[in-house]
Design an enzyme around this catalytic site. Structure first.
Site, PDB file in Angstrom:
ATOM      1  N   ASN A  73       0.485  -1.145   0.258  1.00  0.00           N
ATOM      2  CA  ASN A  73      -0.319   0.324   0.060  1.00  0.00           C
ATOM      3  C   ASN A  73       1.112   0.606   0.062  1.00  0.00           C
ATOM      4  O   ASN A  73       1.469   1.927   0.698  1.00  0.00           O
ATOM      5  CB  ASN A  73      -1.007   0.199   1.360  1.00  0.00           C
ATOM      6  CG  ASN A  73      -2.130   1.269   0.974  1.00  0.00           C
ATOM      7  OD1 ASN A  73      -1.887   1.814   0.361  1.00  0.00           O
ATOM      8  ND2 ASN A  73      -2.393   1.323   2.359  1.00  0.00           N
ATOM      9  N   LYS A 106       0.143   4.447  -0.543  1.00  0.00           N
ATOM     10  CA  LYS A 106      -0.356   5.434   0.733  1.00  0.00           C
ATOM     11  C   LYS A 106      -0.162   6.570  -0.377  1.00  0.00           C
ATOM     12  O   LYS A 106      -0.573   6.778  -1.571  1.00  0.00           O
ATOM     13  CB  LYS A 106       0.437   5.523   1.954  1.00  0.00           C
ATOM     14  CG  LYS A 106      -0.407   4.000   1.996  1.00  0.00           C
ATOM     15  CD  LYS A 106       0.080   4.391   4.181  1.00  0.00           C
ATOM     16  CE  LYS A 106       0.028   3.434   4.634  1.00  0.00           C
ATOM     17  NZ  LYS A 106       0.226   3.554   6.458  1.00  0.00           N
ATOM     18  N   HIS A 130      -9.485   0.878   4.718  1.00  0.00           N
ATOM     19  CA  HIS A 130      -8.241   1.746   6.038  1.00  0.00           C
ATOM     20  C   HIS A 130      -8.512   1.590   6.584  1.00  0.00           C
ATOM     21  O   HIS A 130      -8.798   3.457   7.045  1.00  0.00           O
ATOM     22  CB  HIS A 130      -7.491   1.621   4.541  1.00  0.00           C
ATOM     23  CG  HIS A 130      -5.959   1.488   5.328  1.00  0.00           C
ATOM     24  ND1 HIS A 130      -5.019   3.082   6.738  1.00  0.00           N
ATOM     25  CD2 HIS A 130      -5.008   1.143   5.428  1.00  0.00           C
ATOM     26  CE1 HIS A 130      -3.799   2.344   6.509  1.00  0.00           C
ATOM     27  NE2 HIS A 130      -3.292   1.953   5.675  1.00  0.00           N
ATOM     28  N   GLU A 155      -6.559   4.498   8.249  1.00  0.00           N
ATOM     29  CA  GLU A 155      -6.696   6.169   8.094  1.00  0.00           C
ATOM     30  C   GLU A 155      -7.509   6.035   7.238  1.00  0.00           C
ATOM     31  O   GLU A 155      -7.649   7.513   7.648  1.00  0.00           O
ATOM     32  CB  GLU A 155      -5.154   6.567   7.061  1.00  0.00           C
ATOM     33  CG  GLU A 155      -4.020   5.740   7.424  1.00  0.00           C
ATOM     34  CD  GLU A 155      -2.805   5.301   6.953  1.00  0.00           C
ATOM     35  OE1 GLU A 155      -2.902   5.142   4.902  1.00  0.00           O
ATOM     36  OE2 GLU A 155      -1.731   4.847   7.690  1.00  0.00           O
ATOM     37  N   GLU A 214      -4.664  -5.192  10.469  1.00  0.00           N
ATOM     38  CA  GLU A 214      -3.666  -4.125  10.733  1.00  0.00           C
ATOM     39  C   GLU A 214      -4.282  -3.874  11.677  1.00  0.00           C
ATOM     40  O   GLU A 214      -5.047  -2.203  12.042  1.00  0.00           O
ATOM     41  CB  GLU A 214      -4.370  -2.626   9.320  1.00  0.00           C
ATOM     42  CG  GLU A 214      -3.395  -3.757   7.705  1.00  0.00           C
ATOM     43  CD  GLU A 214      -3.107  -2.543   7.415  1.00  0.00           C
ATOM     44  OE1 GLU A 214      -2.829  -2.996   6.529  1.00  0.00           O
ATOM     45  OE2 GLU A 214      -3.840  -1.773   7.155  1.00  0.00           O
ATOM     46  N   GLY A 267       2.394   2.330  11.266  1.00  0.00           N
ATOM     47  CA  GLY A 267       3.429   3.016  10.721  1.00  0.00           C
ATOM     48  C   GLY A 267       4.042   3.642  11.864  1.00  0.00           C
ATOM     49  O   GLY A 267       5.045   4.683  12.051  1.00  0.00           O
ATOM     50  N   SER A 301       3.611  -2.171   9.961  1.00  0.00           N
ATOM     51  CA  SER A 301       5.039  -2.893  10.502  1.00  0.00           C
ATOM     52  C   SER A 301       5.404  -3.432   9.928  1.00  0.00           C
ATOM     53  O   SER A 301       6.823  -4.355  10.723  1.00  0.00           O
ATOM     54  CB  SER A 301       6.139  -1.911  12.328  1.00  0.00           C
ATOM     55  OG  SER A 301       5.358  -0.515  12.240  1.00  0.00           O
TER      56      SER A 301
HETATM   57  P1  13P Z   1       3.352   0.052   7.882  1.00  0.00           P
HETATM   58  O1  13P Z   1       3.524  -0.599   6.615  1.00  0.00           O
HETATM   59  O2  13P Z   1       3.888   1.619   7.207  1.00  0.00           O
HETATM   60  O3  13P Z   1       3.090   0.085   9.314  1.00  0.00           O
HETATM   61  O4  13P Z   1       1.772   0.630   7.386  1.00  0.00           O
HETATM   62  C1  13P Z   1       0.453  -0.705   7.321  1.00  0.00           C
HETATM   63  C2  13P Z   1      -0.271   0.122   6.266  1.00  0.00           C
HETATM   64  O5  13P Z   1      -1.017   0.511   6.807  1.00  0.00           O
HETATM   65  C3  13P Z   1      -0.682  -1.382   5.175  1.00  0.00           C
HETATM   66  O6  13P Z   1      -2.235  -0.375   4.738  1.00  0.00           O
END
Ligand code: 13P
Length: 260
Positions: A9, A11, A100, A102, A172, A178, A218
């Protein structure tokens, strides 16, 4: 048997030049062909990344599919700034990431809206990756399973078992995204087993045996081996480490050699 599925992803990162370099380097650094791999670039690059892959994938052992990071549930109309599933298919998407954390936290997405998107994606033949995850506060209050069950069952409301089988779930935990704090393999496996048990109770064993559950938060080359070794972890949804060819390729290679 559930085939391992690794998705990146991206982003709101990369431009087209960086995306091409990333794809080139992933091809150079991987030999895998027995796992599913996808990248999810930002909307403006879906078409060009998908075409770039089509032009360059010949004689490569790795097949890379393209996914979007979101879509609207309507086909078309007065929805300024939105993109439909039909449009995503038109530009070469196979997958679409939905729900997601976010998007839930920053753009007020609800389980109900996410459910509408899943229905639409499946009606079109796009493969949804439904993301679910609890916050740190929810976990500290001991509510993590309640939250996950709600996100799962409301996200999948009114879908047929045969449709659910084609969905991928991504667990997740928000506190692991992150932050560098991966869920331990035990914590991740415990939640994945809970998700599978919930699916078995509600939809039967055929569904729960078929649905792939990715872990996200992560994930990096240093922790993927232990994660993928867990019974109910079928792959990973990767943010930061998917933006670097070295780490994404290494994760793919480790999964490919995991013997799963
Ligand atoms: P990270 O791998 O940067 O922690 O992000 C995970 C994520 O949100 C994948 O959709």
């Amino acid at each position: 048997m559930r085939r391992i599925f690794i998705a990146g992803n991206w982003k709101m990162n990369t431009n087209f030049q960086e995306a091409k370099e990333l794809i080139d380097a992933i091809y150079q650094q991987t030999n895998s062909h027995d796992i599913d791999v996808a990248v999810c670039p930002p909307m403006p690059y879906l078409s060009s990344v998908s075409n770039y892959i089509k032009e360059n994938e010949h004689q490569k052992s790795l097949q890379i599919k393209v996914g979007a990071q979101n879509m609207h549930w309507e086909e078309k109309g007065a929805y300024t700034g939105e993109v439909s599933g039909t449009m995503l298919q038109d530009v070469g998407c196979t997958y679409v990431v939905l729900g997601h954390s976010e998007r839930r936290a920053l753009f007020s997405e609800t389980n109900n809206g996410i459910n509408k998107k899943i229905h639409k994606a499946l009606a079109l033949g796009l493969l949804p990756i439904l993301c679910i995850g609890e916050t740190l506060e929810e976990r500290e209050k001991g509510k993590e399973k309640e939250i996950i069950e709600k996100q799962l069952l409301e996200g999948l409301t009114d879908l047929l078992p045969s449709q659910i089988e084609t969905c991928t779930l991504a667990y997740e935990p928000v506190w692991a995204i992150g932050t560098g704090k991966t869920a331990s393999p035990e914590i991740a496996q415990d939640m994945h087993a809970f998700i599978r048990k919930t699916l078995t109770e509600k939809y039967g064993k055929n569904v729960s045996d078929s649905v792939r559950i990715q872990y996200g938060g992560s994930v990096k080359p240093q922790n993927i081996q232990e994660l993928i070794a867990q019974n109910d972890i079928d792959g990973a949804l990767i943010g930061g480490a998917s933006l670097k060819a070295d780490s994404f390729s290494k994760i793919i290679e480790i999964c490919s050699l995991s013997g799963k």
